[in-house]
Write an enzyme that holds these catalytic residues in place. Sequence first.
Site, PDB file in Angstrom:
ATOM      1  N   ASP A 191       0.832  -1.204   0.000  1.00  0.00           N
ATOM      2  CA  ASP A 191       0.000   0.000   0.000  1.00  0.00           C
ATOM      3  C   ASP A 191       0.866   1.253   0.000  1.00  0.00           C
ATOM      4  O   ASP A 191       1.690   1.434   0.909  1.00  0.00           O
ATOM      5  CB  ASP A 191      -0.909  -0.022   1.240  1.00  0.00           C
ATOM      6  CG  ASP A 191      -2.089   0.912   1.096  1.00  0.00           C
ATOM      7  OD1 ASP A 191      -2.165   1.638   0.076  1.00  0.00           O
ATOM      8  OD2 ASP A 191      -2.945   0.918   2.004  1.00  0.00           O
ATOM      9  N   ASP A 192       0.686   2.096  -0.994  1.00  0.00           N
ATOM     10  CA  ASP A 192       1.374   3.396  -1.060  1.00  0.00           C
ATOM     11  C   ASP A 192       2.886   3.280  -1.098  1.00  0.00           C
ATOM     12  O   ASP A 192       3.585   4.205  -0.653  1.00  0.00           O
ATOM     13  CB  ASP A 192       0.969   4.293   0.131  1.00  0.00           C
ATOM     14  CG  ASP A 192      -0.428   4.860  -0.011  1.00  0.00           C
ATOM     15  OD1 ASP A 192      -1.199   4.361  -0.839  1.00  0.00           O
ATOM     16  OD2 ASP A 192      -0.751   5.814   0.735  1.00  0.00           O
ATOM     17  N   CYS A 214      -5.857   4.014  -4.099  1.00  0.00           N
ATOM     18  CA  CYS A 214      -5.997   2.618  -3.696  1.00  0.00           C
ATOM     19  C   CYS A 214      -7.182   1.867  -4.290  1.00  0.00           C
ATOM     20  O   CYS A 214      -7.016   0.897  -5.017  1.00  0.00           O
ATOM     21  CB  CYS A 214      -6.102   2.599  -2.175  1.00  0.00           C
ATOM     22  SG  CYS A 214      -6.670   1.045  -1.546  1.00  0.00           S
ATOM     23  N   HIS A 271     -10.645  -2.701   0.964  1.00  0.00           N
ATOM     24  CA  HIS A 271     -10.894  -1.318   0.548  1.00  0.00           C
ATOM     25  C   HIS A 271     -11.581  -1.185  -0.809  1.00  0.00           C
ATOM     26  O   HIS A 271     -11.254  -0.294  -1.602  1.00  0.00           O
ATOM     27  CB  HIS A 271      -9.606  -0.489   0.560  1.00  0.00           C
ATOM     28  CG  HIS A 271      -9.888   0.947   0.916  1.00  0.00           C
ATOM     29  ND1 HIS A 271      -8.933   1.931   0.892  1.00  0.00           N
ATOM     30  CD2 HIS A 271     -11.052   1.551   1.285  1.00  0.00           C
ATOM     31  CE1 HIS A 271      -9.473   3.083   1.238  1.00  0.00           C
ATOM     32  NE2 HIS A 271     -10.763   2.875   1.486  1.00  0.00           N
ATOM     33  N   ASP A 307      -0.156  -0.289  -4.877  1.00  0.00           N
ATOM     34  CA  ASP A 307      -1.440   0.128  -5.452  1.00  0.00           C
ATOM     35  C   ASP A 307      -1.474   1.549  -5.996  1.00  0.00           C
ATOM     36  O   ASP A 307      -2.435   1.925  -6.671  1.00  0.00           O
ATOM     37  CB  ASP A 307      -2.569  -0.087  -4.433  1.00  0.00           C
ATOM     38  CG  ASP A 307      -2.438   0.822  -3.220  1.00  0.00           C
ATOM     39  OD1 ASP A 307      -1.344   1.372  -2.978  1.00  0.00           O
ATOM     40  OD2 ASP A 307      -3.436   0.967  -2.490  1.00  0.00           O
ATOM     41  N   ASN A 308      -0.453   2.343  -5.713  1.00  0.00           N
ATOM     42  CA  ASN A 308      -0.381   3.710  -6.249  1.00  0.00           C
ATOM     43  C   ASN A 308       0.957   4.319  -5.839  1.00  0.00           C
ATOM     44  O   ASN A 308       1.714   3.721  -5.084  1.00  0.00           O
ATOM     45  CB  ASN A 308      -1.550   4.583  -5.750  1.00  0.00           C
ATOM     46  CG  ASN A 308      -1.767   4.524  -4.260  1.00  0.00           C
ATOM     47  OD1 ASN A 308      -2.744   3.942  -3.796  1.00  0.00           O
ATOM     48  ND2 ASN A 308      -0.854   5.072  -3.479  1.00  0.00           N
TER      49      ASN A 308
HETATM   50 CA    CA Z   1      -2.820   2.990  -1.539  1.00  0.00          CA
END
Ligand code: CA
Length: 537
Positions: free
Chosen positions: A67-68, A109, A163, A332-333
């Site tokens: 994540d991130d 996300c 999410h 995811d990003n």
């Molecule tokens: Ca994310």
Amino acid sequence: MAEHWIDSGIIPPDDGERVIGGMIDNYAENREPRMLHPEWLQAAEEKLAALEEKTGRKPNFLIFILDDVGWGDFGCFGGGHLRGAPTPNFDRLAAEGLRLTSCYSQPSCSPSRATIMTGRLPIRHGILTPPMYGQPGGLQDEVTLPELLKQAGYATRAVGKWHCGENAESVPQNKGFDEFYGFYGVSDMYTEWRDNYFYPEIVNDPFIFQAVMKMQFNKHNILAKPGQFDVPEIEQEEIDLDTVKDLDEKWAAYSEKFIRDMADSDQPWLLYHGTRGCHFDNYPPDNFKGKSRAKYPFHDVLVEMDDIFGRLFRALEETGQLENTLILVTSDNGPEMESWPDSSYTPFRGSKGTTWEGGIRVPGIFYWKGMIEGGRVSDGLFDFSDLMPTFCAMAGVEDLPQDRYIDGVDQRGFLLASIVAEGTYWAADPAWSSNRVAVYAWLLDKFSGIRVGPYKLYSVTTEMDYRDTVNTGGFSGHTVEYTYGKLFNLFLDPKEDHSFAIRKLVTLPIMSAISAQHRKTFEKYPPRIQVKGAQSG
Ligand code: CA
């Protein structure tokens, strides 16, 4: 929507046929056109058939999604020691697998994750921004990757961060996963308002704190099977500043056990493992606190994520499943810069929340022992939407939905064929070195830009605001529409500092023709908006 299309303003709009007619394989009305490369496809199909002959079953899939975490955080992408957070397990995977330098997510996300699940861009599945604090998602009308794989007898597990919405119809156990162990939302949603450092005005105000506690969003780490949704049915543990630290360790143990248990099973499997780390705010578990050279929480947790992946990899190795398991490690990003220094790193322009390369170009490593050439590096375009059709094709699932547009293309040929040029580690023809023709960048419901080969052409982007934000980032910028478009060559100018559209006019009809094809698809398959707001994720 769609008022901002790349017709560049310099070159008149084109219907696509005049420029690219016949060059791209338009093989189905509801499918994204592809670069066919028939020789690659044949090689991939032969490899898959030989493996199935040997193992007597279809391959397993492990999606390990961070994540991130930014493009530049792993050692194999230039980070690692540079960032004070070595990542030996990810680096080894890249050294022995395929490292993608042009792997594309969505700007945040949930749009990214729903794209993985559906093979469709956010403007089609409708989750344009992350659903927050109990907001419903938008998967209820979508057909998901695990649902399709189940048709071929797959065992499916979703672990960790979901999410994609908290409504019963969008939660993982009701969208194709046999079991879900994780949380529905995103890390900061569980901890931010409990942390006295960030929110003393909530922590120390019993009235507001109770109001947040009463808000209808799930605050737990849960274990649930299909059909289970209501609180009494699902096992759960409340997430707070203490329990958040160990979530990734618990999820890792669950996934490791699943991998080991499946070694003796006849069923192929899909394991979707979404980590909590390294989304803000990071609270490393006790045994990883201070473990990174940088000593910051983000970095300690990145080291933990690398270690966790190493455990799952070893479980596959020790149980003899590496040869029959395709592994993807990605994020995811791009980096969330509003939470700096609890944030990741990209060498590109922009950050999470934008369609600049920094927002949507993410680390991508594919590994498959004996099936993907080790040490290969490719700039071939790969979009998250490609995972669904590619995995389905590998699993022998041929009936993809016909009533909707599928943006992903089958990348089996690109991933599996031996296309390394003699004496190098890269493919011989970089500009067209995957089955994907273009990457389409959407900024919420506005068409923002298109990448084809080395070029990226924008009509709409985000400009960062430097005056009135605590930390400048993609979510605190504003949207700008360019009068004539901006064109960057990403090989010459990875940071997108020098638009030179006026010197590259000959490329614009090609870019606008491909974009026109994309635009045309919305006539029959109109856009859909389910979740849209000013959100994080
Ligand atoms: Ca994310």
